[in-house]
Design a protein around this motif. Sequence first.
Motif, PDB file in Angstrom:
ATOM      1  N   GLY A 146       0.814  -1.213   0.000  1.00 49.67           N
ATOM      2  CA  GLY A 146       0.000   0.000   0.000  1.00 49.67           C
ATOM      3  C   GLY A 146       0.848   1.264   0.000  1.00 49.67           C
ATOM      4  O   GLY A 146       2.080   1.202  -0.017  1.00 49.67           O
ATOM      5  N   THR A 147       0.181   2.396   0.029  1.00 44.17           N
ATOM      6  CA  THR A 147       0.878   3.693  -0.033  1.00 44.17           C
ATOM      7  C   THR A 147       1.860   3.837   1.124  1.00 44.17           C
ATOM      8  O   THR A 147       3.032   4.188   0.923  1.00 44.17           O
ATOM      9  N   ILE A 148       1.395   3.569   2.329  1.00 46.25           N
ATOM     10  CA  ILE A 148       2.281   3.646   3.499  1.00 46.25           C
ATOM     11  C   ILE A 148       3.164   2.401   3.560  1.00 46.25           C
ATOM     12  O   ILE A 148       4.370   2.485   3.789  1.00 46.25           O
TER      13      ILE A 148
ATOM     14  N   ARG B 233      -4.305  -8.791   0.957  1.00 45.70           N
ATOM     15  CA  ARG B 233      -5.377  -9.715   0.532  1.00 45.70           C
ATOM     16  C   ARG B 233      -4.987 -10.406  -0.767  1.00 45.70           C
ATOM     17  O   ARG B 233      -5.146 -11.615  -0.918  1.00 45.70           O
ATOM     18  N   LYS B 234      -4.492  -9.595  -1.721  1.00 42.95           N
ATOM     19  CA  LYS B 234      -4.102 -10.167  -3.016  1.00 42.95           C
ATOM     20  C   LYS B 234      -2.630  -9.918  -3.311  1.00 42.95           C
ATOM     21  O   LYS B 234      -2.028 -10.636  -4.091  1.00 42.95           O
ATOM     22  N   SER B 235      -2.069  -8.883  -2.720  1.00 40.88           N
ATOM     23  CA  SER B 235      -0.679  -8.514  -2.988  1.00 40.88           C
ATOM     24  C   SER B 235       0.244  -9.157  -1.962  1.00 40.88           C
ATOM     25  O   SER B 235      -0.211  -9.680  -0.948  1.00 40.88           O
TER      26      SER B 235
ATOM     27  N   VAL C  23      -3.672 -12.511   3.368  1.00 36.68           N
ATOM     28  CA  VAL C  23      -4.494 -12.489   4.573  1.00 36.68           C
ATOM     29  C   VAL C  23      -5.569 -11.422   4.403  1.00 36.68           C
ATOM     30  O   VAL C  23      -5.346 -10.411   3.751  1.00 36.68           O
ATOM     31  N   ASP C  24      -6.734 -11.686   4.989  1.00 31.15           N
ATOM     32  CA  ASP C  24      -7.769 -10.665   5.102  1.00 31.15           C
ATOM     33  C   ASP C  24      -7.941 -10.371   6.582  1.00 31.15           C
ATOM     34  O   ASP C  24      -8.446 -11.221   7.330  1.00 31.15           O
ATOM     35  N   ILE C  25      -7.503  -9.181   7.014  1.00 31.53           N
ATOM     36  CA  ILE C  25      -7.548  -8.891   8.455  1.00 31.53           C
ATOM     37  C   ILE C  25      -8.975  -8.784   8.971  1.00 31.53           C
ATOM     38  O   ILE C  25      -9.201  -8.773  10.178  1.00 31.53           O
TER      39      ILE C  25
ATOM     40  N   ALA D  47      -0.144  -1.939   8.192  1.00 24.15           N
ATOM     41  CA  ALA D  47      -0.457  -0.674   7.503  1.00 24.15           C
ATOM     42  C   ALA D  47      -1.663  -0.932   6.611  1.00 24.15           C
ATOM     43  O   ALA D  47      -1.643  -0.662   5.412  1.00 24.15           O
TER      44      ALA D  47
ATOM     45  N   GLY E  35      -6.263  -1.411   6.713  1.00 26.58           N
ATOM     46  CA  GLY E  35      -7.498  -1.198   7.465  1.00 26.58           C
ATOM     47  C   GLY E  35      -8.386  -0.183   6.799  1.00 26.58           C
ATOM     48  O   GLY E  35      -7.940   0.891   6.401  1.00 26.58           O
TER      49      GLY E  35
ATOM     50  N   LYS F 287     -10.757  -2.002  10.304  1.00 25.66           N
ATOM     51  CA  LYS F 287      -9.502  -1.350  10.725  1.00 25.66           C
ATOM     52  C   LYS F 287      -9.227  -1.545  12.215  1.00 25.66           C
ATOM     53  O   LYS F 287      -8.065  -1.709  12.609  1.00 25.66           O
TER      54      LYS F 287
ATOM     55  N   THR G 235      -1.532   0.860  12.749  1.00 23.72           N
ATOM     56  CA  THR G 235      -1.682   2.168  12.085  1.00 23.72           C
ATOM     57  C   THR G 235      -3.040   2.769  12.405  1.00 23.72           C
ATOM     58  O   THR G 235      -4.075   2.106  12.248  1.00 23.72           O
ATOM     59  N   SER G 236      -3.020   4.024  12.853  1.00 23.11           N
ATOM     60  CA  SER G 236      -4.281   4.764  13.054  1.00 23.11           C
ATOM     61  C   SER G 236      -4.332   5.893  12.037  1.00 23.11           C
ATOM     62  O   SER G 236      -4.501   5.648  10.844  1.00 23.11           O
TER      63      SER G 236
ATOM     64  N   ILE H 254      -1.032  11.506   3.819  1.00 18.20           N
ATOM     65  CA  ILE H 254       0.227  11.222   3.128  1.00 18.20           C
ATOM     66  C   ILE H 254       0.270  11.990   1.791  1.00 18.20           C
ATOM     67  O   ILE H 254      -0.730  12.041   1.065  1.00 18.20           O
TER      68      ILE H 254
ATOM     69  N   SER I 163      -1.132  10.349  -1.151  1.00 24.51           N
ATOM     70  CA  SER I 163      -2.586  10.130  -1.158  1.00 24.51           C
ATOM     71  C   SER I 163      -3.361  11.426  -1.368  1.00 24.51           C
ATOM     72  O   SER I 163      -4.595  11.409  -1.439  1.00 24.51           O
TER      73      SER I 163
HETATM   74  N1  LIG Z   1      -2.854   7.257   3.037  1.00 24.24           N
HETATM   75  C1  LIG Z   1      -2.991   8.169   4.005  1.00 24.24           C
HETATM   76  O1  LIG Z   1      -2.960   9.392   3.777  1.00 24.24           O
HETATM   77  C2  LIG Z   1      -3.181   7.706   5.417  1.00 24.24           C
HETATM   78  C3  LIG Z   1      -2.971   8.606   6.466  1.00 24.24           C
HETATM   79  C4  LIG Z   1      -3.140   8.178   7.765  1.00 24.24           C
HETATM   80  C5  LIG Z   1      -3.524   6.883   8.031  1.00 24.24           C
HETATM   81  N2  LIG Z   1      -3.736   6.030   7.007  1.00 24.24           N
HETATM   82  C6  LIG Z   1      -4.130   4.650   7.323  1.00 24.24           C
HETATM   83  O2  LIG Z   1      -3.083   3.793   6.950  1.00 24.24           O
HETATM   84  C7  LIG Z   1      -3.595   2.549   6.528  1.00 24.24           C
HETATM   85  C8  LIG Z   1      -3.041   2.238   5.136  1.00 24.24           C
HETATM   86  O3  LIG Z   1      -3.376   3.303   4.283  1.00 24.24           O
HETATM   87  P1  LIG Z   1      -2.830   3.370   2.778  1.00 24.24           P
HETATM   88  O4  LIG Z   1      -3.250   4.690   2.229  1.00 24.24           O
HETATM   89  O5  LIG Z   1      -1.407   2.968   2.741  1.00 24.24           O
HETATM   90  O6  LIG Z   1      -3.753   2.241   2.108  1.00 24.24           O
HETATM   91  P2  LIG Z   1      -3.648   1.611   0.653  1.00 24.24           P
HETATM   92  O7  LIG Z   1      -2.720   2.351  -0.226  1.00 24.24           O
HETATM   93  O8  LIG Z   1      -5.064   1.404   0.202  1.00 24.24           O
HETATM   94  O9  LIG Z   1      -2.992   0.176   0.931  1.00 24.24           O
HETATM   95  C9  LIG Z   1      -3.614  -0.741   1.761  1.00 24.24           C
HETATM   96  C10 LIG Z   1      -2.747  -1.986   1.816  1.00 24.24           C
HETATM   97  O10 LIG Z   1      -3.352  -2.898   2.722  1.00 24.24           O
HETATM   98  C11 LIG Z   1      -3.744  -4.101   2.061  1.00 24.24           C
HETATM   99  N3  LIG Z   1      -5.076  -4.432   2.583  1.00 24.24           N
HETATM  100  C12 LIG Z   1      -6.229  -3.741   2.425  1.00 24.24           C
HETATM  101  N4  LIG Z   1      -7.233  -4.337   3.086  1.00 24.24           N
HETATM  102  C13 LIG Z   1      -6.704  -5.448   3.655  1.00 24.24           C
HETATM  103  C14 LIG Z   1      -7.257  -6.491   4.447  1.00 24.24           C
HETATM  104  N5  LIG Z   1      -8.560  -6.535   4.763  1.00 24.24           N
HETATM  105  N6  LIG Z   1      -6.435  -7.461   4.862  1.00 24.24           N
HETATM  106  C15 LIG Z   1      -5.107  -7.448   4.537  1.00 24.24           C
HETATM  107  N7  LIG Z   1      -4.531  -6.483   3.805  1.00 24.24           N
HETATM  108  C16 LIG Z   1      -5.336  -5.502   3.355  1.00 24.24           C
HETATM  109  C17 LIG Z   1      -3.727  -3.780   0.573  1.00 24.24           C
HETATM  110  O11 LIG Z   1      -3.336  -4.873  -0.244  1.00 24.24           O
HETATM  111  P3  LIG Z   1      -4.458  -5.798  -0.948  1.00 24.24           P
HETATM  112  O12 LIG Z   1      -5.280  -4.894  -1.817  1.00 24.24           O
HETATM  113  O13 LIG Z   1      -3.661  -6.840  -1.673  1.00 24.24           O
HETATM  114  O14 LIG Z   1      -5.237  -6.355   0.202  1.00 24.24           O
HETATM  115  C18 LIG Z   1      -2.621  -2.716   0.509  1.00 24.24           C
HETATM  116  O15 LIG Z   1      -1.363  -3.338   0.455  1.00 24.24           O
HETATM  117  C19 LIG Z   1      -5.126   2.682   6.557  1.00 24.24           C
HETATM  118  O16 LIG Z   1      -5.602   2.146   7.763  1.00 24.24           O
HETATM  119  C20 LIG Z   1      -5.339   4.178   6.544  1.00 24.24           C
HETATM  120  O17 LIG Z   1      -6.531   4.551   7.206  1.00 24.24           O
HETATM  121  C21 LIG Z   1      -3.561   6.394   5.702  1.00 24.24           C
END
Ligand SMILES: NC(=O)c1ccc[n+]([C@@H]2O[C@H](COP(=O)([O-])OP(=O)(O)OC[C@H]3O[C@@H](n4cnc5c(N)ncnc54)[C@H](OP(=O)(O)O)[C@@H]3O)[C@@H](O)[C@H]2O)c1
Length: 199
Positions: free
Chosen positions: A10-12, A31-33, A38-40, A62, A64, A86, A110-111, A157, A160
Amino acid sequence: MRILIVGAEGTIGRAVTATLSGRHEVIKAGRKSGDVHVDIGDRRSIDALYAKIGKVDAVVSAAGHVHFGPLLDMTHDQFMSGLTNKLMGQVDLVLAGIQHVNDNGSFTLTSGILDRDPIRAGANAATVNAALAGFALSAAIELPRGLRINVVSPALIDESAEKLGAWFPGHETVPAARAAKGYVKSVEGGLTGKVIAIG
Ligand SMILES: NC(=O)c1ccc[n+]([C@@H]2O[C@H](COP(=O)([O-])OP(=O)(O)OC[C@H]3O[C@@H](n4cnc5c(N)ncnc54)[C@H](OP(=O)(O)O)[C@@H]3O)[C@@H](O)[C@H]2O)c1
């Protein structure tokens, strides 16, 4: 260290993986990557993951999902989706993971910023973030064998901002690489029970 990173693609997660993989053995999960799947949101899937990978020294999450939407329209099911995914997904990574983490290991969850700097439509996210902080604060005093737990709470981020920025008027953004330092601090440092705010 041998480190499980859930959400590693994911992004983080990509930035966290890039930073930690230079010094440690990283197992990427999604989940797929990733290397393993795993599906949390599904406790049986989490149990199966730990059974498959064996012992690790650190678990980083990272991943949710929360529901973004106006409070006045929010349904019970929408609100529950964030609690189930999450919040409980990450709590279950800890509950199921304790016996699979080596002595003096750690959990890093991660929150996010929304429980300290709220936005419209962010009540579900803010609730989940605050609950994760409470969980880590309390779990830290009960974890056995020198295990530690922290929560990283990043601001929006940079990477994002194009997708999510309209929800966050006036918010400063932080690069994912800067957020990744919070995860390094949690995994390699000595903190426990803390929220590591980034931005
Ligand atoms: N981006 C931001 O600006 C930001 C800021 C603060 C906090 N956050 C928090 O940080 C976390 C990650 O954010 P992100 O922006 O990095 O998300 P993202 O780019 O959508 O990436 C999410 C990652 O988690 C995996 N994933 C998603 N659902 C899952 C599940 N049910 N079980 C296992 N893996 C799962 C995805 O891979 P698959 O698709 O293969 O499952 C992907 O690798 C989130 O909780 C978000 O609320 C994000």
